[in-house]
Design an enzyme around this catalytic site. Structure first.
Site, PDB file in Angstrom:
ATOM      1  N   GLY A 158      88.346  32.564  29.529  1.00  0.00           N
ATOM      2  CA  GLY A 158      87.509  33.739  28.888  1.00  0.00           C
ATOM      3  C   GLY A 158      88.156  34.269  27.750  1.00  0.00           C
ATOM      4  N   GLY A 163      88.644  38.359  25.875  1.00  0.00           N
ATOM      5  CA  GLY A 163      88.518  39.960  25.612  1.00  0.00           C
ATOM      6  C   GLY A 163      88.430  40.506  24.427  1.00  0.00           C
ATOM      7  CG  ASP A 169      90.471  48.710  30.030  1.00  0.00           C
ATOM      8  OD1 ASP A 169      89.326  49.238  29.959  1.00  0.00           O
ATOM      9  OD2 ASP A 169      90.669  47.786  29.426  1.00  0.00           O
ATOM     10  CG  ASN A 220      93.422  42.820  24.113  1.00  0.00           C
ATOM     11  OD1 ASN A 220      93.093  42.023  25.046  1.00  0.00           O
ATOM     12  ND2 ASN A 220      94.234  43.976  24.371  1.00  0.00           N
ATOM     13  CB  ALA A 221      94.164  38.359  25.078  1.00  0.00           C
ATOM     14  CB  ALA A 222      91.639  33.608  23.861  1.00  0.00           C
ATOM     15  CB  VAL A 223      92.452  33.971  29.377  1.00  0.00           C
ATOM     16  CG1 VAL A 223      93.343  33.508  30.743  1.00  0.00           C
ATOM     17  CG2 VAL A 223      92.788  35.434  29.166  1.00  0.00           C
TER      18      VAL A 223
END
Length: 580
Positions: free
Chosen positions: A163, A165, A361, A167-170
């Site tokens: 996935g 978001g 958050d 500010n990042a990719a996982v």
């Protein structure tokens, strides 16, 4: 008969003297009539503000209201009253005076016995807490036998994207056990491919020797931090709050990471909070799907219009099957299961509050889910990029300028945060902000729409909503859970229960029915019930190789056990049940 009359008269006179000369206490909540839930929890009092660096007040058993004036030394109080009485008598005490002090001595004996009983109860709770605190601190680390491995991106096989978001990719990942496994994976062309495209056997199952992906690697998008490791670590330091000590032992380019006094806090492990196993900086690779999913975040040498720098931060964590949002899209948990899921979030938030950290958050996308052997979901709070973990301000953030960041999720921002106005002495108190967010997420867990999402007349805003506008939960939701969710969503933080009190309420509603059924909550009965729960929980933990969700929750309850906090939760539940 004369002695009995003298003692009775002495008791009456002694009580009158005590009421006349003893200091008048303020309103306190304990074993007397239940007061409001405001500021109830771990060592809190209504209206009390705890300073950021203050140590929590030791919590013991509160005396009943009629004994509250014995907070000062019993011996000192007795001597004071005797002196005042003797001054008034100006000639010594006669038979009546001796009867008064005889009755007073009997009363002191009863009170001292009550105090001793309270000390025994508090001591028993502390011993139970010590046993289970050590057990709940154990968080499995699959890399604990490889202390000096996993600090380079080249140590991992990267699979498919899980996935992305804001500010990042996982990505899913694995670390080969032996070097020959790495060569085999390269030979099979598995680098950059996930289990959906790996070779299958004749029966349709995964071919032998194909790697699985127990890890998730989070690649941060670096747009403004530059390409130096120092700048990256400084800019993204909040992501390292849930990292273990071993996770930060690697080299970051030419830099060795050191926690500074001005840096964020380090979060102690907790079963309901994500753990970062490894953290390191490395050059940004071109991973599967990058050009299609986030081209603008790539360095220019991969995508000419990309805004990203060539180096960034990588975090290695456990790979969880799905997020809470994904789970709830597929399944609707039963009311009991939903109660336990809400309880898990409260346990995680309570741990954050104890550590002086606010997540800021919380939402269903940032909560991960896995299952125990019985299929019950276990929730884990993740993504600490917006957290408040300052070592100097604690949970009270100075809001002297509108440029100060309030947090990441505007929709689930507590009213005291969203309505705060900046000023020279303004402060935002986050001590119950995450607890409020749990109340909003509870609607989703119980199968309803989150009232603070969406559009139209049903949509509420935390800045302006009124408690009467909150949607009613269906009758299928347990009444204690309904009352608690509305209590968590009270606009005034001072009227909102703490995460610890809310968690204790749900614990008692799930497993403390026998205790709540008692007409009078007595200490010996409560301690007997706690000892029974402790023995049953220890036995269940030993009999099963992997503890089930209920056993884990009971262990967390006993690890946070405090006598006064438990009594407050029982009183609150009793007042709810007694209300029409």
């Amino acid at each position: 008969m004369a002695v009995r009359q003298a003692l009775g008269r002495g008791l009456q006179l002694g009580r009158a003297l005590l009421l006349r000369f003893a200091p008048k206490p303020g309103p306190l909540f304990g074993w007397g009539k239940p007061g409001p839930a405001a500021a109830w929890g771990r060592g809190e009092r209504p209206g009390q503000v705890v300073s950021p660096g203050a140590q929590p007040r030791p919590v013991g058993l509160p005396l009943p209201d009629r004994y509250r004036f014995f907070r000062q030394s019993v011996a000192g109080l007795a001597a004071r009253i005797q002196r005042q009485f003797m001054v008034r008598a100006r000639g010594g005490a006669g038979p009546c005076g001796r009867a008064v002090f005889l009755a007073f001595g009997l009363g002191l004996g009863l009170i001292e016995e009550k105090q001793a009983e309270g000390r025994r109860a508090a001591s028993a709770c502390q011993e139970i807490q010590a046993i289970f605190t050590q057990k709940t601190k154990r968080v499995s680390d699959p890399l604990d036998t490889r202390c000096w491995q996993g600090f380079r991106l080249e140590d991992y096989l990267i699979g498919q994207a899980i996935g992305k978001g804001c500010n990042a990719a996982v990505y899913e990942a694995t670390m080969p056990t032996l070097p020959q496994h790495l060569e085999k994976a390269k030979h099979l062309g598995l680098i950059g491919k996930g289990p959906d495209v790996v070779l299958k056997g004749a029966d349709g199952e995964q071919a032998p020797g194909t790697p699985t992906f127990p890890f998730a690697i989070k690649m941060m998008w670096n747009i403004s931090a530059g390409s130096s490791s120092e700048a990256i670590l400084s800019k993204m330091s909040q992501e390292l709050v849930p990292a273990s000590r071993v996770a930060l032992a690697g080299e970051y380019g030419a830099v060795t990471y050191r926690r500074s006094r001005d840096g964020p806090k380090q979060l102690a492990p907790h079963p309901n909070i994500i753990r970062v196993f490894r953290a390191f900086t490395s050059s940004v690779p071109l991973l599967p799907g990058a050009l299609a999913d986030y081209p603008d975040m790539l360095p220019p040498h991969y995508y000419p219009e990309g805004l990203g720098h060539g180096r960034t931060l990588f975090l290695v964590m456990k790979n969880y099957p799905c997020t809470l949002r994904q789970y709830l899209e597929e399944q609707t948990p039963s009311s009991r299961l939903a109660t336990m899921m809400t309880l898990q979030l409260l346990e995680g938030v309570d741990h954050l509050v104890q550590q002086g950290i606010a997540h800021r958050d919380l939402k269903s996308d940032n909560i991960l889910v896995e299952w125990d052997s019985d299929g019950c979901p276990w929730l884990v709070i993740s993504d600490f990029g917006c957290c408040l973990a300052d070592q100097h301000v604690g949970l009270r953030l100075p809001f002297n300028s509108s440029s100060v960041e309030r947090g990441g999720n505007g929709s689930l921002m507590a009213p005291e945060v969203s309505t705060a106005h900046s000023g020279p002495s303004a402060v935002i108190d986050y001590s119950k902000a995450d607890t409020w967010a749990v109340g909003a997420i509870a609607y989703e867990i119980f199968g309803l729409a989150n009232p603070f999402y969406g559009q139209g007349s049903a949509h509420l805003e935390s800045r302006s909503y009124q408690e009467a506008q909150l949607p009613e939960m269906p009758e299928s939701v347990p009444p204690e859970a309904r009352r608690l969710v509305r209590s968590l969503l009270q606009r005034e933080a001072s009227k909102r229960p703490s995460a610890r009190l809310a968690a204790n309420v749900l614990h008692l509603s799930l497993w403390g029915e026998h205790l709540l059924a008692l007409k009078n909550l007595k200490l010996d009965k409560m301690i007997a019930w706690l000892l029974q729960q402790s023995a049953a929980t220890l036995l269940a933990d030993r009999l099963r190789e992997k503890s089930c969700v209920e056993t884990k929750l009971q262990m967390l309850f006993l690890a946070n056990l405090e006598c006064e906090a438990l009594c407050q939760a029982a009183l609150l539940l009793s007042s709810w049940r007694a209300a029409p």
